[in-house]
Every structure is written in structure tokens, then in C-alpha cells.
Design a protein around this motif. Sequence first.
Motif, PDB file in Angstrom:
ATOM      1  N   SER A   1       0.839  -1.196   0.000  1.00 27.18           N
ATOM      2  CA  SER A   1       0.000   0.000   0.000  1.00 27.18           C
ATOM      3  C   SER A   1       0.872   1.242   0.000  1.00 27.18           C
ATOM      4  O   SER A   1       1.919   1.282   0.638  1.00 27.18           O
ATOM      5  CB  SER A   1      -0.904  -0.005   1.236  1.00 27.18           C
ATOM      6  OG  SER A   1      -1.736   1.119   1.267  1.00 27.18           O
TER       7      SER A   1
ATOM      8  N   THR B   1       0.480   5.538   0.553  1.00 27.27           N
ATOM      9  CA  THR B   1      -0.403   6.565   1.083  1.00 27.27           C
ATOM     10  C   THR B   1       0.242   7.924   0.840  1.00 27.27           C
ATOM     11  O   THR B   1       1.430   8.002   0.489  1.00 27.27           O
ATOM     12  CB  THR B   1      -0.623   6.386   2.599  1.00 27.27           C
ATOM     13  OG1 THR B   1       0.522   6.894   3.303  1.00 27.27           O
ATOM     14  CG2 THR B   1      -0.832   4.925   2.974  1.00 27.27           C
TER      15      THR B   1
ATOM     16  N   TRP C   1      -3.754   5.413   7.809  1.00 29.65           N
ATOM     17  CA  TRP C   1      -4.330   5.829   6.528  1.00 29.65           C
ATOM     18  C   TRP C   1      -4.583   4.618   5.633  1.00 29.65           C
ATOM     19  O   TRP C   1      -5.622   4.542   4.961  1.00 29.65           O
ATOM     20  CB  TRP C   1      -3.400   6.824   5.834  1.00 29.65           C
ATOM     21  CG  TRP C   1      -4.035   7.549   4.683  1.00 29.65           C
ATOM     22  CD1 TRP C   1      -4.108   7.130   3.382  1.00 29.65           C
ATOM     23  CD2 TRP C   1      -4.695   8.817   4.725  1.00 29.65           C
ATOM     24  NE1 TRP C   1      -4.763   8.051   2.616  1.00 29.65           N
ATOM     25  CE2 TRP C   1      -5.143   9.102   3.410  1.00 29.65           C
ATOM     26  CE3 TRP C   1      -4.941   9.739   5.746  1.00 29.65           C
ATOM     27  CZ2 TRP C   1      -5.813  10.277   3.095  1.00 29.65           C
ATOM     28  CZ3 TRP C   1      -5.623  10.900   5.434  1.00 29.65           C
ATOM     29  CH2 TRP C   1      -6.051  11.160   4.120  1.00 29.65           C
ATOM     30  N   ALA C   2      -3.632   3.683   5.611  1.00 30.04           N
ATOM     31  CA  ALA C   2      -3.780   2.493   4.766  1.00 30.04           C
ATOM     32  C   ALA C   2      -5.006   1.685   5.161  1.00 30.04           C
ATOM     33  O   ALA C   2      -5.704   1.129   4.304  1.00 30.04           O
ATOM     34  CB  ALA C   2      -2.524   1.626   4.855  1.00 30.04           C
TER      35      ALA C   2
ATOM     36  N   ALA D   1      -7.699   3.031   6.800  1.00 34.71           N
ATOM     37  CA  ALA D   1      -8.878   3.867   6.542  1.00 34.71           C
ATOM     38  C   ALA D   1      -9.278   3.832   5.077  1.00 34.71           C
ATOM     39  O   ALA D   1     -10.474   3.806   4.758  1.00 34.71           O
ATOM     40  CB  ALA D   1      -8.609   5.304   6.982  1.00 34.71           C
ATOM     41  N   GLN D   2      -8.292   3.817   4.186  1.00 41.71           N
ATOM     42  CA  GLN D   2      -8.645   3.833   2.765  1.00 41.71           C
ATOM     43  C   GLN D   2      -9.210   2.487   2.299  1.00 41.71           C
ATOM     44  O   GLN D   2      -9.727   2.376   1.183  1.00 41.71           O
ATOM     45  CB  GLN D   2      -7.450   4.255   1.910  1.00 41.71           C
ATOM     46  CG  GLN D   2      -6.288   3.310   1.871  1.00 41.71           C
ATOM     47  CD  GLN D   2      -5.084   3.918   1.143  1.00 41.71           C
ATOM     48  OE1 GLN D   2      -5.070   5.097   0.792  1.00 41.71           O
ATOM     49  NE2 GLN D   2      -4.058   3.110   0.915  1.00 41.71           N
ATOM     50  N   ARG D   3      -9.166   1.493   3.163  1.00 39.46           N
ATOM     51  CA  ARG D   3      -9.831   0.212   2.909  1.00 39.46           C
ATOM     52  C   ARG D   3     -11.172   0.132   3.615  1.00 39.46           C
ATOM     53  O   ARG D   3     -11.779  -0.938   3.707  1.00 39.46           O
ATOM     54  CB  ARG D   3      -8.926  -0.944   3.328  1.00 39.46           C
ATOM     55  CG  ARG D   3      -7.822  -1.209   2.314  1.00 39.46           C
ATOM     56  CD  ARG D   3      -6.728  -2.101   2.854  1.00 39.46           C
ATOM     57  NE  ARG D   3      -5.820  -2.488   1.793  1.00 39.46           N
ATOM     58  CZ  ARG D   3      -4.881  -1.706   1.273  1.00 39.46           C
ATOM     59  NH1 ARG D   3      -4.757  -0.459   1.714  1.00 39.46           N
ATOM     60  NH2 ARG D   3      -4.095  -2.126   0.303  1.00 39.46           N
ATOM     61  N   GLY D   4     -11.614   1.256   4.160  1.00 42.90           N
ATOM     62  CA  GLY D   4     -12.937   1.316   4.758  1.00 42.90           C
ATOM     63  C   GLY D   4     -13.004   0.898   6.209  1.00 42.90           C
ATOM     64  O   GLY D   4     -14.103   0.750   6.760  1.00 42.90           O
TER      65      GLY D   4
ATOM     66  N   ARG E   1     -13.348   1.098  10.027  1.00 48.48           N
ATOM     67  CA  ARG E   1     -13.942   2.061  10.945  1.00 48.48           C
ATOM     68  C   ARG E   1     -13.704   1.695  12.400  1.00 48.48           C
ATOM     69  O   ARG E   1     -14.082   2.441  13.305  1.00 48.48           O
ATOM     70  CB  ARG E   1     -15.469   2.164  10.726  1.00 48.48           C
ATOM     71  CG  ARG E   1     -15.927   2.451   9.336  1.00 48.48           C
ATOM     72  CD  ARG E   1     -15.457   3.712   8.674  1.00 48.48           C
ATOM     73  NE  ARG E   1     -14.996   4.813   9.477  1.00 48.48           N
ATOM     74  CZ  ARG E   1     -13.939   5.565   9.163  1.00 48.48           C
ATOM     75  NH1 ARG E   1     -13.200   5.291   8.104  1.00 48.48           N
ATOM     76  NH2 ARG E   1     -13.594   6.578   9.920  1.00 48.48           N
TER      77      ARG E   1
ATOM     78  N   TYR F   1      -2.491  14.576  11.029  1.00 42.88           N
ATOM     79  CA  TYR F   1      -2.587  14.703   9.579  1.00 42.88           C
ATOM     80  C   TYR F   1      -2.690  16.169   9.171  1.00 42.88           C
ATOM     81  O   TYR F   1      -2.620  16.480   7.982  1.00 42.88           O
ATOM     82  CB  TYR F   1      -3.808  13.933   9.061  1.00 42.88           C
ATOM     83  CG  TYR F   1      -3.666  12.434   9.215  1.00 42.88           C
ATOM     84  CD1 TYR F   1      -2.829  11.706   8.376  1.00 42.88           C
ATOM     85  CD2 TYR F   1      -4.373  11.744  10.191  1.00 42.88           C
ATOM     86  CE1 TYR F   1      -2.691  10.339   8.518  1.00 42.88           C
ATOM     87  CE2 TYR F   1      -4.240  10.375  10.335  1.00 42.88           C
ATOM     88  CZ  TYR F   1      -3.403   9.678   9.496  1.00 42.88           C
ATOM     89  OH  TYR F   1      -3.261   8.319   9.640  1.00 42.88           O
TER      90      TYR F   1
ATOM     91  N   LEU G   1      -9.094  10.236  12.046  1.00 43.47           N
ATOM     92  CA  LEU G   1      -9.711   9.548  10.908  1.00 43.47           C
ATOM     93  C   LEU G   1     -11.081   8.966  11.256  1.00 43.47           C
ATOM     94  O   LEU G   1     -11.671   8.250  10.450  1.00 43.47           O
ATOM     95  CB  LEU G   1      -8.790   8.427  10.410  1.00 43.47           C
ATOM     96  CG  LEU G   1      -7.463   8.884   9.791  1.00 43.47           C
ATOM     97  CD1 LEU G   1      -6.607   7.675   9.433  1.00 43.47           C
ATOM     98  CD2 LEU G   1      -7.694   9.749   8.558  1.00 43.47           C
TER      99      LEU G   1
END
Length: 245
Positions: free
Chosen positions: A25, A27, A70-71, A73-76, A78, A115, A194
Amino acid sequence: MTAIALIVGSGFARLGFEVLTRSPSKTPYGEPSSAVLTLGVAGARVPCIARHGEEHHLAPHEINYRANLWALAQRGVRACVGINTVGAIDPKLLPGELAVPDQLIDYTHGRPSSYGGAGAPVRHVEFGEPFSKRLSGRVADAAHACGFSVCAGTYGVTQGPRLETAAEIERLARDGCAMVGMTAMPEAALARELDIDFAICAVAVNYAAGRSPDGAPILAQIEECMTAGLKKAGAVVERLVGGAV
């Protein structure tokens, strides 16, 4: 993917979960500590980051915490549970046992911890309660359902990678810390930015410096307690993912 992700620290391989896939991944903050691993847990596919790298080559202050969160979070993702090894300060927490911290004190320095800034929008998140009460409660319930005792309390986050002096541990005890580790921050704060629910299942693997009743060397304690303690953490994760709590 399951609704819960993992970030796992020292002793990652000792959890015993099969790595089904490895997804490299990238980011905006660089590469995470490891590929995003898909673990097979209780018949589910669980995304996971190996916090120190799969070969344990990253010191606590070298970890790219921003990229790791981040890696996921970008896969959804929660909701995320951190598996952290800690030293026991509170007499009620014994090596080999589990803890679910409810507070923390950050003694680290020099770690990118947000961030925002450097041209990016700054977000002032509430952090009075640094861990998700709901998710922490589920972790504690899963541990109790497995028959394990669980300690709560404050997690003191030190810089590492060296272990602490006995005088430093006395200071942490005076500050109210029940356990000491090196990686809960800025991980917890970044998860909050996030909007990821975050909790820790901590594995006590040693008495903190100056706390051992028999004066046993700390590294020997860690070697003795690591495998059994992480086996307990693995059982807790299985119960969480299996939906029993």
C-alpha cells in the motif's frame, strides 16, 4: 473483510493467524510498516498492519503511524484494535495477563502526530477519552468470556526502543500509569482524526523496571511471558471477530 482491523506489535507471528494475502500500500504519507495483511480469523478476513514490520525491523520512533492508519482507513476500516505488549506497573497487573487501557499519558517526542499542518487543514479533535469506550468494552467482554482477568488503567507511552529506568517507572507510577509501552501514541490520536474507533488489547509481558518481586531480568521475563500472553490476545481477537461479544 470483517468490521474490525488489527495493528499488531511485538510478537506478531506468535498470534498464530494465517496470512491469507499481502497487499502493498502507498499513502500520501509514505508506505506503512507492512503490507496490509489479510488474516484468517474465525472464518473471517481481517485486515492487519504489522506495526514494527513483519521482520520487526522498525523501532517505535521509526514507525510510520500516519501511513499505517491511513492504509486501513482507505480500505474502509472504521474500528481497529491494537495489540500492544506492555510492562506492568500496577501491582494488580501481572506478566502474562491482559489489560484494556482507558487513559494514556504521552511521554514521546518527535513523532509526526497529526494529519494536519504543513498546508493541510488542522483538525482539533476531542481526546479527553482517548479510546473508544464501546470497542474497549467489547475487548474486555471478549477477554472475560475467554476466562481471562483484565486490568484497566492508564497507559504511559515512552519513546523507546530502550526500556525505562527504575526511576522513570517510579515517575510513571506517581503520574498514575498502570502500564508502560512505546506505541499507543500517536496511533490513538491519528485514529481519532480519521474517525476510526480505536481500542487496545495490551499484553503484559514483564514487570516494569524495579517492579519485579524477585528481581528477574526483564528480557528473561519477556521471553517467558510473550508466547502465552499473545495466545490469550489471539483468543480475544477470535471471539471479537466471531461475533460472540
